[in-house]
Design a protein around this motif. Structure first.
Motif, PDB file in Angstrom:
ATOM      1  N   PRO A  18       0.812  -1.226   0.000  1.00 48.26           N
ATOM      2  CA  PRO A  18       0.000   0.000   0.000  1.00 48.26           C
ATOM      3  C   PRO A  18       0.846   1.277   0.000  1.00 48.26           C
ATOM      4  O   PRO A  18       0.472   2.271  -0.631  1.00 48.26           O
ATOM      5  N   ASN A  19       1.995   1.257   0.672  1.00 50.44           N
ATOM      6  CA  ASN A  19       2.870   2.427   0.669  1.00 50.44           C
ATOM      7  C   ASN A  19       3.526   2.633  -0.694  1.00 50.44           C
ATOM      8  O   ASN A  19       3.752   3.770  -1.121  1.00 50.44           O
ATOM      9  N   VAL A  20       3.833   1.535  -1.363  1.00 57.58           N
ATOM     10  CA  VAL A  20       4.340   1.608  -2.737  1.00 57.58           C
ATOM     11  C   VAL A  20       3.287   2.246  -3.638  1.00 57.58           C
ATOM     12  O   VAL A  20       3.579   3.131  -4.453  1.00 57.58           O
ATOM     13  N   GLU A  21       2.048   1.799  -3.481  1.00 59.73           N
ATOM     14  CA  GLU A  21       0.960   2.358  -4.292  1.00 59.73           C
ATOM     15  C   GLU A  21       0.732   3.830  -3.976  1.00 59.73           C
ATOM     16  O   GLU A  21       0.409   4.619  -4.874  1.00 59.73           O
ATOM     17  N   GLY A  22       0.892   4.220  -2.716  1.00 65.38           N
ATOM     18  CA  GLY A  22       0.766   5.625  -2.350  1.00 65.38           C
ATOM     19  C   GLY A  22       1.795   6.486  -3.067  1.00 65.38           C
ATOM     20  O   GLY A  22       1.483   7.591  -3.536  1.00 65.38           O
ATOM     21  N   ALA A  23       3.029   5.981  -3.140  1.00 60.11           N
ATOM     22  CA  ALA A  23       4.077   6.720  -3.852  1.00 60.11           C
ATOM     23  C   ALA A  23       3.738   6.862  -5.331  1.00 60.11           C
ATOM     24  O   ALA A  23       3.911   7.939  -5.920  1.00 60.11           O
ATOM     25  N   ARG A  24       3.249   5.796  -5.912  1.00 60.69           N
ATOM     26  CA  ARG A  24       2.881   5.861  -7.332  1.00 60.69           C
ATOM     27  C   ARG A  24       1.741   6.843  -7.564  1.00 60.69           C
ATOM     28  O   ARG A  24       1.726   7.562  -8.565  1.00 60.69           O
ATOM     29  N   ALA A  25       0.803   6.887  -6.615  1.00 63.42           N
ATOM     30  CA  ALA A  25      -0.307   7.835  -6.731  1.00 63.42           C
ATOM     31  C   ALA A  25       0.191   9.280  -6.654  1.00 63.42           C
ATOM     32  O   ALA A  25      -0.458  10.189  -7.188  1.00 63.42           O
ATOM     33  N   ALA A  26       1.332   9.468  -6.000  1.00 66.65           N
ATOM     34  CA  ALA A  26       1.929  10.805  -5.904  1.00 66.65           C
ATOM     35  C   ALA A  26       2.801  11.132  -7.111  1.00 66.65           C
ATOM     36  O   ALA A  26       3.426  12.209  -7.143  1.00 66.65           O
ATOM     37  N   GLY A  27       2.865  10.224  -8.074  1.00 71.39           N
ATOM     38  CA  GLY A  27       3.639  10.462  -9.283  1.00 71.39           C
ATOM     39  C   GLY A  27       5.062   9.954  -9.246  1.00 71.39           C
ATOM     40  O   GLY A  27       5.846  10.200 -10.167  1.00 71.39           O
ATOM     41  N   TRP A  28       5.399   9.238  -8.172  1.00 70.77           N
ATOM     42  CA  TRP A  28       6.731   8.659  -8.055  1.00 70.77           C
ATOM     43  C   TRP A  28       6.776   7.296  -8.740  1.00 70.77           C
ATOM     44  O   TRP A  28       5.746   6.662  -8.967  1.00 70.77           O
ATOM     45  N   GLN A  29       7.976   6.837  -9.007  1.00 67.95           N
ATOM     46  CA  GLN A  29       8.194   5.428  -9.291  1.00 67.95           C
ATOM     47  C   GLN A  29       8.431   4.732  -7.949  1.00 67.95           C
ATOM     48  O   GLN A  29       8.808   5.377  -6.964  1.00 67.95           O
ATOM     49  N   ALA A  30       8.196   3.444  -7.891  1.00 74.97           N
ATOM     50  CA  ALA A  30       8.331   2.753  -6.604  1.00 74.97           C
ATOM     51  C   ALA A  30       8.573   1.272  -6.833  1.00 74.97           C
ATOM     52  O   ALA A  30       8.105   0.703  -7.820  1.00 74.97           O
ATOM     53  N   VAL A  31       9.293   0.661  -5.891  1.00 73.96           N
ATOM     54  CA  VAL A  31       9.530  -0.781  -5.929  1.00 73.96           C
ATOM     55  C   VAL A  31       9.163  -1.382  -4.580  1.00 73.96           C
ATOM     56  O   VAL A  31       9.347  -0.752  -3.527  1.00 73.96           O
ATOM     57  N   HIS A  32       8.619  -2.576  -4.642  1.00 70.07           N
ATOM     58  CA  HIS A  32       8.205  -3.296  -3.430  1.00 70.07           C
ATOM     59  C   HIS A  32       9.393  -4.097  -2.917  1.00 70.07           C
ATOM     60  O   HIS A  32       9.897  -4.994  -3.599  1.00 70.07           O
ATOM     61  N   PHE A  33       9.830  -3.789  -1.705  1.00 73.23           N
ATOM     62  CA  PHE A  33      10.998  -4.451  -1.127  1.00 73.23           C
ATOM     63  C   PHE A  33      10.628  -5.803  -0.540  1.00 73.23           C
ATOM     64  O   PHE A  33       9.732  -5.904   0.306  1.00 73.23           O
TER      65      PHE A  33
ATOM     66  N   ALA B 257      18.259  -5.866  -8.144  1.00 77.54           N
ATOM     67  CA  ALA B 257      17.767  -6.129  -9.495  1.00 77.54           C
ATOM     68  C   ALA B 257      16.785  -5.047  -9.941  1.00 77.54           C
ATOM     69  O   ALA B 257      16.824  -4.590 -11.088  1.00 77.54           O
ATOM     70  N   ASP B 258      15.903  -4.632  -9.034  1.00 77.67           N
ATOM     71  CA  ASP B 258      14.929  -3.588  -9.364  1.00 77.67           C
ATOM     72  C   ASP B 258      15.629  -2.271  -9.694  1.00 77.67           C
ATOM     73  O   ASP B 258      15.244  -1.572 -10.642  1.00 77.67           O
TER      74      ASP B 258
ATOM     75  N   GLY C 125      17.252  -2.446 -12.991  1.00 75.07           N
ATOM     76  CA  GLY C 125      16.219  -2.356 -14.002  1.00 75.07           C
ATOM     77  C   GLY C 125      15.780  -0.926 -14.289  1.00 75.07           C
ATOM     78  O   GLY C 125      15.256  -0.626 -15.360  1.00 75.07           O
ATOM     79  N   LEU C 126      15.992  -0.055 -13.312  1.00 78.05           N
ATOM     80  CA  LEU C 126      15.667   1.360 -13.478  1.00 78.05           C
ATOM     81  C   LEU C 126      16.864   2.160 -13.964  1.00 78.05           C
ATOM     82  O   LEU C 126      16.806   3.401 -14.019  1.00 78.05           O
ATOM     83  N   GLY C 127      17.934   1.472 -14.278  1.00 79.07           N
ATOM     84  CA  GLY C 127      19.105   2.138 -14.834  1.00 79.07           C
ATOM     85  C   GLY C 127      20.088   2.638 -13.803  1.00 79.07           C
ATOM     86  O   GLY C 127      20.991   3.431 -14.128  1.00 79.07           O
ATOM     87  N   ILE C 128      19.969   2.170 -12.565  1.00 78.37           N
ATOM     88  CA  ILE C 128      20.874   2.603 -11.501  1.00 78.37           C
ATOM     89  C   ILE C 128      21.974   1.570 -11.345  1.00 78.37           C
ATOM     90  O   ILE C 128      21.712   0.404 -11.040  1.00 78.37           O
TER      91      ILE C 128
END
Length: 203
Positions: free
Chosen positions: A171-186, A194-195, A198-201
């Motif tokens: 749910p916190n990941v989804e909250g970040a996405r709703a705010a326009g962020w990208q997010a990954v579930h730890f 790996a995540d 995958g984002l180029g870091i």
């Protein structure tokens, strides 16, 4: 792929372990009684209000009025809080400190009571290494409310579309996405690496 310029870490269950059962295995040895205590007395919903900014004296008084026979057990929650955070997740911490060492912009965003977070910073000095932190208990907002992500981005000058958030709570990941962020579930350090790749870091 949108370039990631800002990396934001959650803390509990991402960088440090948290389990309120740990001291209570000693305080309330009977497993069924202990489960009932957490279900009816010191519940998750009760504890989250401390993360929102309610002080412990008020929180304890509220429960003691309802469960006077449980006063000692209720007060034990704050008294033995340090036992609930017994160790860091070394591999995750290494990812975070490595990102900082490589010049990435790293901050933290956490649901945490203000006073226990001050203790956590003393227990785990690596929590002082990122550029800064938003602590829910200090500002009266909690994840996954979109407002806390917006506040963090504003306070630290983050560009939401170029920000990735790391949290163990979906749910916190989804909250970040709703705010326009990208997010990954730890779920662990290996998947986190790996995540991020995958984002180029680069790690």
């Amino acid at each position: 792929m949108t370039e990631i310029r800002h990396i934001v870490f959650d803390i509990g269950k991402v960088l440090i372990h948290y389990d309120p059962n740990l001291p209570y295995q000693r305080i309330i040895p009977d497993a069924a009684e202990r489960a009932d205590f957490f279900q009816r007395v010191c519940t998750h919903d009760w504890n989250i209000e401390q993360d929102r900014g309610r002080d412990w004296a008020e929180a304890e008084a509220l429960l003691i009025a309802q469960f006077p026979e449980r006063e000692a057990h209720i007060r034990a929650f704050r008294q033995h809080w340090a036992e609930m955070v017994p160790h860091a997740y070394d591999e995750s911490v290494a990812v975070m400190t490595g990102l900082i060492a490589d010049g990435h912009d790293v901050t933290m965003l956490t649901n945490f009571a203000a006073d226990t977070f001050r203790e956590a910073r003393k227990m785990y000095p690596f929590l002082n290494t990122p550029r800064g932190v938003t602590v829910s208990g200090e500002i009266g907002l909690i994840k996954p409310d979109v407002a806390i992500y917006t506040r963090h981005a504003t306070d630290f000058g983050l560009e939401p579309a170029h920000t990735v958030f790391i949290d163990d709570s979906y749910p916190n990941v989804e909250g970040a996405r709703a705010a326009g962020w990208q997010a990954v579930h730890f779920t662990g350090a290996d998947k986190l690496k790996a995540d991020l790749r995958g984002l180029g870091i680069s790690l």
